[in-house]
Design a protein around this motif. Structure first.
Motif, PDB file in Angstrom:
ATOM      1  N   SER A 177      33.159 -59.867   1.051  1.00  0.00           N
ATOM      2  CA  SER A 177      32.200 -60.524   1.946  1.00  0.00           C
ATOM      3  C   SER A 177      31.176 -59.528   2.461  1.00  0.00           C
ATOM      4  CB  SER A 177      32.942 -61.163   3.127  1.00  0.00           C
ATOM      5  OG  SER A 177      33.829 -62.162   2.697  1.00  0.00           O
ATOM      6  N   THR A 178      31.636 -58.329   2.802  1.00  0.00           N
ATOM      7  CA  THR A 178      30.720 -57.291   3.283  1.00  0.00           C
ATOM      8  C   THR A 178      29.756 -56.869   2.194  1.00  0.00           C
ATOM      9  OG1 THR A 178      32.415 -56.488   4.819  1.00  0.00           O
ATOM     10  CG2 THR A 178      30.585 -54.999   4.320  1.00  0.00           C
ATOM     11  N   LYS A 180      28.838 -58.613  -0.359  1.00  0.00           N
ATOM     12  CA  LYS A 180      27.920 -59.720  -0.623  1.00  0.00           C
ATOM     13  C   LYS A 180      26.766 -59.729   0.370  1.00  0.00           C
ATOM     14  CE  LYS A 180      27.565 -64.742  -0.613  1.00  0.00           C
ATOM     15  NZ  LYS A 180      28.275 -66.015  -0.380  1.00  0.00           N
ATOM     16  N   ASN A 181      27.092 -59.569   1.642  1.00  0.00           N
ATOM     17  CA  ASN A 181      26.041 -59.566   2.663  1.00  0.00           C
ATOM     18  C   ASN A 181      25.102 -58.381   2.515  1.00  0.00           C
ATOM     19  OD1 ASN A 181      27.094 -61.904   3.837  1.00  0.00           O
ATOM     20  ND2 ASN A 181      28.467 -60.740   5.170  1.00  0.00           N
ATOM     21  N   LYS A 182      25.650 -57.261   2.034  1.00  0.00           N
ATOM     22  CA  LYS A 182      24.832 -56.047   1.933  1.00  0.00           C
ATOM     23  C   LYS A 182      23.976 -56.037   0.676  1.00  0.00           C
ATOM     24  CE  LYS A 182      25.123 -50.997   2.016  1.00  0.00           C
ATOM     25  NZ  LYS A 182      26.029 -49.816   2.134  1.00  0.00           N
ATOM     26  N   TYR A 183      24.538 -56.437  -0.447  1.00  0.00           N
ATOM     27  CA  TYR A 183      23.851 -56.293  -1.732  1.00  0.00           C
ATOM     28  C   TYR A 183      23.350 -57.602  -2.323  1.00  0.00           C
ATOM     29  CZ  TYR A 183      25.820 -51.592  -1.687  1.00  0.00           C
ATOM     30  OH  TYR A 183      26.148 -50.307  -1.341  1.00  0.00           O
ATOM     31  N   GLY A 185      22.252 -60.247  -0.161  1.00  0.00           N
ATOM     32  CA  GLY A 185      21.628 -61.007   0.909  1.00  0.00           C
ATOM     33  C   GLY A 185      20.287 -61.593   0.497  1.00  0.00           C
ATOM     34  N   HIS A 186      19.929 -62.721   1.076  1.00  0.00           N
ATOM     35  CA  HIS A 186      18.680 -63.407   0.753  1.00  0.00           C
ATOM     36  C   HIS A 186      17.692 -63.244   1.898  1.00  0.00           C
ATOM     37  CE1 HIS A 186      21.182 -66.379  -1.916  1.00  0.00           C
ATOM     38  NE2 HIS A 186      21.185 -65.136  -2.360  1.00  0.00           N
ATOM     39  N   ASN A 187      16.476 -62.830   1.544  1.00  0.00           N
ATOM     40  CA  ASN A 187      15.432 -62.785   2.563  1.00  0.00           C
ATOM     41  C   ASN A 187      14.706 -64.127   2.611  1.00  0.00           C
ATOM     42  OD1 ASN A 187      13.275 -62.782   0.551  1.00  0.00           O
ATOM     43  ND2 ASN A 187      13.873 -60.668   0.134  1.00  0.00           N
ATOM     44  N   TYR A 190      13.355 -65.597  -0.772  1.00  0.00           N
ATOM     45  CA  TYR A 190      14.266 -65.714  -1.922  1.00  0.00           C
ATOM     46  C   TYR A 190      14.021 -67.027  -2.678  1.00  0.00           C
ATOM     47  CZ  TYR A 190      18.614 -65.945  -4.591  1.00  0.00           C
ATOM     48  OH  TYR A 190      19.542 -66.037  -5.600  1.00  0.00           O
ATOM     49  N   ALA A 209      17.811 -61.134  -5.059  1.00  0.00           N
ATOM     50  CA  ALA A 209      18.572 -60.438  -4.030  1.00  0.00           C
ATOM     51  C   ALA A 209      18.165 -58.977  -3.956  1.00  0.00           C
ATOM     52  CB  ALA A 209      20.068 -60.561  -4.330  1.00  0.00           C
TER      53      ALA A 209
END
Length: 235
Positions: A177-178, A180-183, A185-187, A190, A209
């Motif tokens: 989960s960490t 996923k959020n770090k690498y 993540g959607h701005n 996106y 991403a």
């Protein structure tokens, strides 16, 4: 006709029917009539492919993988033709048949759902006909190494697994989960964007991403965002 004899006839019919029908799918993979993508599919965007087209293209990408599935189907067929080898044959059959059934429903392959369901139900009937024997072998029979076969220190610390197993489950869930959020993540940009400027050299712009972008599969890069702080008088 008593129940045992009826069970015998139905069990035998299912064995031979499954063994016979799965051979047709095996030879279809070997001879290239299954998992074959037509040339008209190649120019379609991936997002526009149907579940059938996407599945057939994916599985047909590697011919030897199709041969591996075909080989498994042939082996299961040969095992099902004989009573003494029915048990390993039905386990092997269900191993790939349930996966095929899930693919047919998950990718909405309408033409195959019905028959795949019938084959799976028949295979489950053969399997559950001897369910008590499978339970005895897999659950009741003792494991390969008993407590007296293991070193004493292993037996003393064996209960640690009740802490280790939840730790592994929770640890990897939090780790993934960490990451996923770090690498991944959607701005706010996106997605795929259409360029309405007809004079531009590209039609679509893709924001992926990690704040990366692609243009017409030729240009790619990374974007950065600057935070603008506005100040003013408050009345």
């Amino acid at each position: 006709m008593n129940g045992k004899k009826a069970h015998y006839y139905l069990h035998t019919f299912c064995r031979y029917f499954l063994a016979t029908m799965i051979l047709s799918y095996a030879f279809a993979k070997i001879l290239g009539t299954q998992f074959t993508t037509q040339p008209g599919t190649y120019d379609k965007p991936v997002g526009s492919l149907s579940g059938f087209e996407l599945t057939w293209y994916y599985y047909g990408y590697s011919y030897w993988y199709g041969l591996f599935i075909a080989g498994s189907q042939i082996v299961s067929s040969l095992l099902l033709f004989f009573r003494k080898t029915t048990r390993p044959g039905i386990i092997l059959f269900l191993a790939f048949m349930i996966n095929i059934l899930m693919v047919d429903f998950a990718f909405d392959i309408d033409g195959a759902k019905g028959f795949a369901t019938i084959l799976t139900m028949m295979a489950l009937f053969v399997f559950f006909s001897e369910f008590s024997l499978f339970i005895k072998y897999f659950w009741i029979e003792p494991p390969l190494f008993q407590n007296h076969d293991r070193p004493d220190w292993v037996n003393k610390f064996s209960k640690i697994k009740w802490v280790y197993i939840p730790f592994v489950f929770a640890g990897f869930f939090l780790l993934i989960s960490t990451l996923k959020n770090k690498y991944m993540g959607h701005n706010q940009f996106y997605g795929s964007w259409q360029n309405i400027d007809k004079a531009a050299q590209f039609n679509r712009l893709h924001f992926d991403a990690l704040n990366t972008f692609r243009i017409n599969e030729r240009y790619s890069g990374k974007i950065t965002f600057k935070k603008i702080i506005r100040s003013g008088n408050v009345n």
